[in-house]
Design an enzyme around this catalytic site. Structure first.
Site, PDB file in Angstrom:
ATOM      1  N   ASP A  47       0.992  -1.244   0.178  1.00 40.44           N
ATOM      2  CA  ASP A  47      -0.099   0.094   0.163  1.00 40.44           C
ATOM      3  C   ASP A  47       0.890   1.162   0.094  1.00 40.44           C
ATOM      4  OD1 ASP A  47      -2.813   0.915   0.403  1.00 40.44           O
ATOM      5  OD2 ASP A  47      -1.647   2.202   1.737  1.00 40.44           O
ATOM      6  N   GLU A  49       1.076   5.599   0.093  1.00 33.20           N
ATOM      7  CA  GLU A  49       0.113   6.857   0.345  1.00 33.20           C
ATOM      8  C   GLU A  49       1.090   7.776  -0.305  1.00 33.20           C
ATOM      9  OE1 GLU A  49      -2.489   7.378   2.117  1.00 33.20           O
ATOM     10  OE2 GLU A  49      -2.565   5.147   2.708  1.00 33.20           O
ATOM     11  N   ASP A 147      -1.556   1.923  -7.080  1.00 29.28           N
ATOM     12  CA  ASP A 147      -0.300   1.855  -6.537  1.00 29.28           C
ATOM     13  C   ASP A 147       0.756   1.309  -7.802  1.00 29.28           C
ATOM     14  OD1 ASP A 147      -0.948   2.067  -3.348  1.00 29.28           O
ATOM     15  OD2 ASP A 147      -2.535   1.101  -4.363  1.00 29.28           O
ATOM     16  N   HIS A 194      -5.622   6.006   6.636  1.00 29.10           N
ATOM     17  CA  HIS A 194      -4.780   6.345   5.262  1.00 29.10           C
ATOM     18  C   HIS A 194      -3.515   6.142   5.802  1.00 29.10           C
ATOM     19  CE1 HIS A 194      -8.427   7.623   3.240  1.00 29.10           C
ATOM     20  NE2 HIS A 194      -8.883   8.089   4.359  1.00 29.10           N
ATOM     21  N   ASP A 199      -3.591   0.050   6.219  1.00 32.31           N
ATOM     22  CA  ASP A 199      -4.699  -0.292   4.878  1.00 32.31           C
ATOM     23  C   ASP A 199      -4.502  -1.654   4.446  1.00 32.31           C
ATOM     24  OD1 ASP A 199      -5.547   2.253   5.173  1.00 32.31           O
ATOM     25  OD2 ASP A 199      -4.640   3.018   3.466  1.00 32.31           O
TER      26      ASP A 199
END
EC number: 3.1.15.-
Length: 237
Positions: A47, A49, A147, A194, A199
């Protein structure tokens, strides 16, 4: 086919010395082949961000990685890194990103980080090389296609190690929402922190739910039919 090839290579390496080691060599070769096939079934959960979703200007600011087996059991926890980005980029984020990354503490952590994108790629590549064979294990996650775009651009060597296919939990979610709405109502709700590692954990739990409560029904039905057919068949005398 690829997993078998990996196991076969391992088997040849041991089985080729059959004359020297005899049955032990064959046994070790079989074990090596099974281990190779098992590793080829692993999933690489990632994951990210980011500062936004614009592949041309936005950047990765956090990345986490977990490895599971094909049954979604977590086998290894990889790095969870916050990547340094210039203040100008953080200041130009959308209001949504400013609010959520600010609330989670990520914006502050990015400003304090000293980890470069290149260092992060090296850390993650080293981790997946230890845990998975090259070119066989897919990238997995929620809306992981987004991603993947950033990883293809900013971490090409990491992506080169993975299989070209992906396992996107959001696809399963949308299908289950349409095909099994009553079951879907009980799917685990996301906390929406987040943060990358949180996540991933939520994505794995979500896919476990779909497997245990939706896919399982079809599997059990198939098993039941096999058992019934087997019981109905009378042995030939």
């Amino acid at each position: 086919m690829l997993g078998v090839s990996l196991g076969a290579r391992l088997l040849r390496g041991v089985g080729g010395r059959r004359g020297q080691f005899g049955a032990r060599g064959v046994s070790e070769g079989s074990a090596a082949m099974a281990a190779g096939e098992s590793m080829a079934q692993r999933m690489v959960w990632v994951d990210l961000e980011m500062t936004g979703l614009d592949i041309e200007k936005d950047q990765i600011i956090e990345m986490a990685c977990l490895i599971t087996d094909s049954d979604l059991n977590i086998l290894a926890e990889g790095p969870n890194l916050i990547i340094k980005q210039p203040d100008e980029l953080l200041d130009s984020m959308s209001d949504w990103c400013k609010e959520h990354h600010g609330k989670s503490g990520l914006t502050k952590a990015v400003k304090e980080s000293t980890v470069t994108l290149q260092q992060a790629e090296y850390e993650f590549l080293s981790f997946v090389r230890q845990q998975t064979p090259p070119g066989l294990c897919p990238l997995a996650g929620n809306s992981v296609h987004a991603d993947k775009k950033f990883l293809d651009k900013h971490m090409p060597q990491f992506m080169k190690h993975l299989h070209y296919r992906i396992i996107d939990v959001s696809t399963v979610k949308e299908l289950c929402r349409r095909w099994y709405p009553e079951d879907y109502e009980f799917a685990p709700k996301k906390a929406a922190s987040h943060r990358a590692l949180d996540d991933i954990s939520e994505s794995i739990k979500e896919l476990q739910f779909y497997r245990n409560n939706i896919f399982k029904k079809k599997t059990d039905e198939k098993k039941r039919k096999i058992i019934e057919n087997g019981e109905n068949e009378k042995p030939v005398s």
